[in-house]
Design a protein around this motif. Structure first.
Motif, PDB file in Angstrom:
ATOM      1  N   LEU A 245       1.107  -0.650   0.013  1.00  0.00           N
ATOM      2  CA  LEU A 245       0.048  -0.422  -0.191  1.00  0.00           C
ATOM      3  C   LEU A 245       1.048   0.787   0.254  1.00  0.00           C
ATOM      4  O   LEU A 245       1.510   1.446   0.688  1.00  0.00           O
ATOM      5  CB  LEU A 245      -0.770  -0.116   1.130  1.00  0.00           C
ATOM      6  N   SER A 246       0.294   2.071  -0.595  1.00  0.00           N
ATOM      7  CA  SER A 246       0.914   3.678  -1.231  1.00  0.00           C
ATOM      8  C   SER A 246       0.082   4.498  -1.129  1.00  0.00           C
ATOM      9  O   SER A 246      -0.171   5.230  -2.204  1.00  0.00           O
ATOM     10  CB  SER A 246       2.170   3.601  -1.618  1.00  0.00           C
ATOM     11  N   PRO A 247      -0.564   4.828   0.261  1.00  0.00           N
ATOM     12  CA  PRO A 247      -0.730   6.155   0.348  1.00  0.00           C
ATOM     13  C   PRO A 247      -0.256   6.960   0.306  1.00  0.00           C
ATOM     14  O   PRO A 247       1.269   7.945  -0.016  1.00  0.00           O
ATOM     15  CB  PRO A 247      -1.670   5.907   1.567  1.00  0.00           C
ATOM     16  N   ARG A 248      -1.235   8.658  -0.889  1.00  0.00           N
ATOM     17  CA  ARG A 248      -0.800   9.975  -1.420  1.00  0.00           C
ATOM     18  C   ARG A 248      -1.491  10.759  -0.964  1.00  0.00           C
ATOM     19  O   ARG A 248      -1.033  11.787  -1.090  1.00  0.00           O
ATOM     20  CB  ARG A 248      -1.163   9.322  -3.316  1.00  0.00           C
ATOM     21  N   LEU A 249      -2.279  10.259  -0.404  1.00  0.00           N
ATOM     22  CA  LEU A 249      -2.790  11.559   0.656  1.00  0.00           C
ATOM     23  C   LEU A 249      -2.685  11.362   1.691  1.00  0.00           C
ATOM     24  O   LEU A 249      -2.459  10.473   2.684  1.00  0.00           O
ATOM     25  CB  LEU A 249      -4.877  11.426  -0.450  1.00  0.00           C
ATOM     26  N   THR A 250      -3.181  12.994   2.117  1.00  0.00           N
ATOM     27  CA  THR A 250      -2.690  13.041   4.192  1.00  0.00           C
ATOM     28  C   THR A 250      -3.790  13.844   4.496  1.00  0.00           C
ATOM     29  O   THR A 250      -4.075  14.984   4.105  1.00  0.00           O
ATOM     30  CB  THR A 250      -1.322  13.872   4.513  1.00  0.00           C
ATOM     31  N   THR A 251      -4.699  12.626   5.557  1.00  0.00           N
ATOM     32  CA  THR A 251      -5.594  14.044   5.928  1.00  0.00           C
ATOM     33  C   THR A 251      -5.052  14.959   7.553  1.00  0.00           C
ATOM     34  O   THR A 251      -4.304  14.821   7.995  1.00  0.00           O
ATOM     35  CB  THR A 251      -6.364  13.137   6.955  1.00  0.00           C
ATOM     36  N   LEU A 252      -5.368  16.154   6.874  1.00  0.00           N
ATOM     37  CA  LEU A 252      -5.232  17.415   7.529  1.00  0.00           C
ATOM     38  C   LEU A 252      -5.674  18.247   8.912  1.00  0.00           C
ATOM     39  O   LEU A 252      -5.498  17.889  10.456  1.00  0.00           O
ATOM     40  CB  LEU A 252      -4.642  18.795   6.697  1.00  0.00           C
ATOM     41  N   LYS A 253      -7.246  17.818   8.594  1.00  0.00           N
ATOM     42  CA  LYS A 253      -8.066  17.646   9.366  1.00  0.00           C
ATOM     43  C   LYS A 253      -9.459  17.129   9.236  1.00  0.00           C
ATOM     44  O   LYS A 253      -9.704  17.319   7.325  1.00  0.00           O
ATOM     45  CB  LYS A 253      -8.339  19.170   9.845  1.00  0.00           C
ATOM     46  N   VAL A 254     -10.539  16.662   9.531  1.00  0.00           N
ATOM     47  CA  VAL A 254     -11.918  16.248   9.380  1.00  0.00           C
ATOM     48  C   VAL A 254     -12.772  17.796  10.593  1.00  0.00           C
ATOM     49  O   VAL A 254     -12.401  17.808  11.413  1.00  0.00           O
ATOM     50  CB  VAL A 254     -11.867  15.171  10.047  1.00  0.00           C
ATOM     51  N   GLU A 255     -13.338  18.020   9.855  1.00  0.00           N
ATOM     52  CA  GLU A 255     -14.352  19.004  10.645  1.00  0.00           C
ATOM     53  C   GLU A 255     -15.848  18.720  10.339  1.00  0.00           C
ATOM     54  O   GLU A 255     -16.356  18.611   8.817  1.00  0.00           O
ATOM     55  CB  GLU A 255     -14.507  20.301  10.680  1.00  0.00           C
ATOM     56  N   PRO A 256     -17.003  18.828  10.879  1.00  0.00           N
ATOM     57  CA  PRO A 256     -18.063  18.254  10.856  1.00  0.00           C
ATOM     58  C   PRO A 256     -18.921  19.774  10.191  1.00  0.00           C
ATOM     59  O   PRO A 256     -18.239  20.314  10.170  1.00  0.00           O
ATOM     60  CB  PRO A 256     -19.198  18.633  11.973  1.00  0.00           C
ATOM     61  N   PRO A 257     -20.145  19.663   9.351  1.00  0.00           N
ATOM     62  CA  PRO A 257     -20.305  20.692   8.706  1.00  0.00           C
ATOM     63  C   PRO A 257     -21.280  21.842   9.677  1.00  0.00           C
ATOM     64  O   PRO A 257     -21.208  21.752  10.272  1.00  0.00           O
ATOM     65  CB  PRO A 257     -21.654  20.124   7.529  1.00  0.00           C
TER      66      PRO A 257
END
Length: 249
Positions: free
Chosen positions: A212-224
């Motif tokens: 597996l080679s993830p290319r995207l990094t999650t910076l932050k998840v926020e509710p609407p």
């Protein structure tokens, strides 16, 4: 004819999701999980083709944690014949999903690959298109109707802004399905019992010699943002004034 259906385990669409305290994802602890609704439509369509005598075997494949066996059993109860679980303990990004499915396609040699047009958790709408490119298969996306016209060709209808477009694909092909293709059936108790005896083959990316080679990094998840309350107006003149203040008109 063999049909391969890719499916994903997601949070049930009736659940109000909550963001984790670290704001890096959603809280899935003690949350009801289900088959992605678009994937369920794909399974239903494959089973209908089998009932019509067009297909001989329906194979499910899912990439996810060990707990995804529950959703695979649900798919088998809908009428699929067997299932493959690619066990991973982390979120797999779209390109890696497509590459893992490519390996399964090369092993299973299906005549038709069906996927939901997107998953309701990430809404990426990428995997089907990527898989078609990797396998060099013709593709149909957002299918609202699929008809076999000759043994090695299908007619796919998809909705566009201006109406409907219909085209013919030579098999093997990759098709992603939309909501209006069909309405999935309810599973019966006898079929649920039969599903317990059907085979689920468990493998892993390592066993498939894939890294597996993830290319995207999650910076932050926020509710609407919380929706603001509306404002009542007395007449059209006041409505126009409010719209002008909001720079809508």
């Amino acid at each position: 004819m063999k049909i391969l259906v890719a499916m994903k385990r997601v949070v049930d669409h009736r659940v109000n999701v909550r963001v984790n305290t670290d704001k890096m994802g959603i809280d899935t602890a003690n949350v009801k999980m289900a088959i992605n609704p678009f994937c369920e439509i794909a399974i239903e369509q494959a089973v209908r083709f089998k009932e019509q005598g067009t297909a001989d075997e329906v194979v499910l494949v899912c990439i996810g944690a060990k707990d995804a066996e529950v959703q695979l059993r649900a798919g088998l109860a809908l009428g699929a014949d067997r299932a493959i679980l690619i066990k991973v303990d982390e979120e797999v990004q779209s390109l890696d999903v497509a590459k893992l499915l490519q390996i399964i396609v090369q092993e299973e040699l299906p005549d038709l690959v069906l996927l939901g047009k997107q998953a309701i958790d990430t809404d990426n709408n990428q995997t089907g298109q990527m898989l078609a490119a990797l396998t060099d298969m013709p593709q149909g996306t957002f299918a609202s109707d699929i008809v076999f016209i000759v043994p090695n060709k299908i007619k796919v209808t998809r909705e566009i802004d201006g109406g409907l477009v219909t085209f013919v694909l030579s098999l093997p092909a990759v098709v992603t399905v939309d909501l209006r293709l069909n309405t999935p059936r309810y599973t019966s108790l006898p079929n649920i019992m039969k599903a317990k005896r059907k085979i689920i083959t468990v493998t892993s990316p390592e066993a498939m010699k894939f890294s597996l080679s993830p290319r995207l990094t999650t910076l932050k998840v926020e509710p609407p943002p919380v929706r603001q309350a509306g404002v009542k107006v007395a007449d059209v003149a006041e409505l126009v004034d409010k719209l002008q203040q909001a720079k809508v008109i």
